[in-house]
Write an enzyme that holds these catalytic residues in place. Structure first.
Site, mmCIF file in Angstrom:
data_model
loop_
_atom_site.group_PDB
_atom_site.id
_atom_site.type_symbol
_atom_site.label_atom_id
_atom_site.label_comp_id
_atom_site.label_asym_id
_atom_site.label_seq_id
_atom_site.Cartn_x
_atom_site.Cartn_y
_atom_site.Cartn_z
ATOM 1 N N ALA A 121 0.811 -1.241 0.000
ATOM 2 C CA ALA A 121 0.000 0.000 0.000
ATOM 3 C C ALA A 121 0.835 1.277 0.000
ATOM 4 C CB ALA A 121 -1.014 0.032 1.142
ATOM 5 N N ALA A 122 2.151 1.167 -0.148
ATOM 6 C CA ALA A 122 2.963 2.394 -0.259
ATOM 7 C C ALA A 122 2.521 3.188 -1.492
ATOM 8 C CB ALA A 122 4.441 2.043 -0.362
ATOM 9 N N GLY A 123 2.340 2.486 -2.617
ATOM 10 C CA GLY A 123 1.917 3.159 -3.844
ATOM 11 C C GLY A 123 0.511 3.726 -3.717
ATOM 12 N N ASP A 124 -0.354 3.018 -3.008
ATOM 13 C CA ASP A 124 -1.729 3.496 -2.829
ATOM 14 C C ASP A 124 -1.750 4.764 -1.978
ATOM 15 O OD1 ASP A 124 -2.514 1.220 -4.234
ATOM 16 O OD2 ASP A 124 -2.659 0.035 -2.394
HETATM 17 O O1 RIB Z 1 -1.395 -2.186 -3.333
HETATM 18 C C1 RIB Z 1 -1.581 -3.153 -2.334
HETATM 19 C C2 RIB Z 1 -2.819 -3.946 -2.584
HETATM 20 O O2 RIB Z 1 -2.659 -4.683 -3.776
HETATM 21 C C3 RIB Z 1 -3.146 -4.962 -1.525
HETATM 22 O O3 RIB Z 1 -3.926 -4.435 -0.488
HETATM 23 C C4 RIB Z 1 -3.792 -6.099 -2.322
HETATM 24 O O4 RIB Z 1 -5.121 -6.318 -1.990
HETATM 25 C C5 RIB Z 1 -3.610 -5.729 -3.782
HETATM 26 O O5 RIB Z 1 -4.752 -5.213 -4.342
#
Ligand code: RIB
Length: 295
Positions: free
Chosen positions: A240-243
């Protein structure tokens, strides 16, 4: 201004491992955590924690209702999160001792977004609103076409990189956010400067945002380039760093802050995220990210 995130929702099964399991190997994991995830859900949480009004649209199965609860507790509007017949999407995530991950996806309900559902949701949005997408759901190209017709600006985090990206109308994007793997997939070259050159030439109306892990990030449009170094932290889990980067970068540009500031805030927020375990739960609050950015 509202962001409509037509995004994936996953149950993340996170296994701590000594090393990623190899072909033919059977290996015990060190621990298991079950977390809320999906690039879409994580990005909605990041946007909401960054202070943006965000509406999430997507599909879950019955056993995925706790994902909706996570969005609600983060302040995300879930009117358009639909429960469907079938399994919620899930991810099997290995996290090794250095905090790196490897992710196996099962699309599940994320592939049950239909064109009539898209039309129904988009009726509520128009010029001035932004739609955010990832490459983890069905109907991505259809959403882009219909959103553009409605005068919405479109952001795509083109993750994960796979053949589904081919044929998407990427020229309609206001923002294309990729990491080095996704950028290389789209541009056909691994050199970051070349990735920027190829993609800005191909999509002249689109701002490219290229994240490069410990090498920082780059925003590019036409001849313009803005580079931002990464913050140095001890990585525990890079999931989730990119998110987090996506959510905080959009907060910056939607606030009409400079690209330097938008990239800097996003870099600070994603650096904080990698110091924590989990996906959505690792996203920092705005005040914390802002304070780290200024430090
Ligand atoms: O970017 C991380 C996410 O990628 C995770 O939470 C996983 O579910 C995938 O979608």
């Amino acid at each position: 201004m509202r962001v409509l995130n037509f995004g994936s929702l996953n149950i993340d099964y996170v296994y701590q491992v000594d090393h990623f399991v190899q072909p033919g190997e059977t290996m015990s994991s060190l621990s298991l955590q079950v977390n809320c995830g999906g690039k879409g859900l994580n990005q909605s949480v990041a946007l909401a924690r960054a202070g943006v009004e965000v509406w999430h649209a997507g599909c879950i199965g019955l056993e995925g209702e706790f994902l909706r609860d996570k969005l609600i507790s983060a302040g995300v509007n879930t009117t358009f999160v639909r429960q469907v017949e079938g399994s919620t999407g899930h991810a099997i995530i290995q996290v090794d001792r250095s905090g790196q991950n490897s992710i196996l996806l099962y699309d599940g309900a994320n592939s049950l977004i239909t064109e009539p559902f898209v039309d129904e949701v988009l009726e509520h949005f128009g010029p001035g609103d932004v739609v955010l997408l990832q490459n983890e759901t069905s109907c991505v190209g259809y959403i882009m076409d219909r959103a553009a017709e409605r005068g919405m600006r479109i952001a795509l985090n083109a993750a994960p990189a796979n053949e589904k990206l081919n044929g998407l109308p990427l020229e309609k994007l206001s923002w294309l956010l990729v990491n080095e793997v996704e950028g290389a997939f789209l541009a056909g070259t691994e050199d970051p400067e070349e990735i920027a050159r190829v993609l800005t030439a191909r999509y002249p109306q689109t701002m490219l945002v290229l994240t490069l892990g410990t090498q920082g990030s780059l925003a590019a449009m036409g001849e313009m380039r803005v580079r931002m170094p990464a913050r140095t932290v001890k990585a525990v889990d890079t999931t989730a760093a990119g998110d987090t980067f996506t959510g905080y970068f959009l907060r910056g540009v939607l606030d009409e802050r400079s690209l330097e500031e938008s990239l800097g805030l996003a870099a600070a927020a994603s650096a904080l995220a990698v110091t924590r375990e989990g996906a959505a739960d690792a996203v920092p609050a705005y005040d914390e990210a802002e304070a780290f950015y200024r430090s």
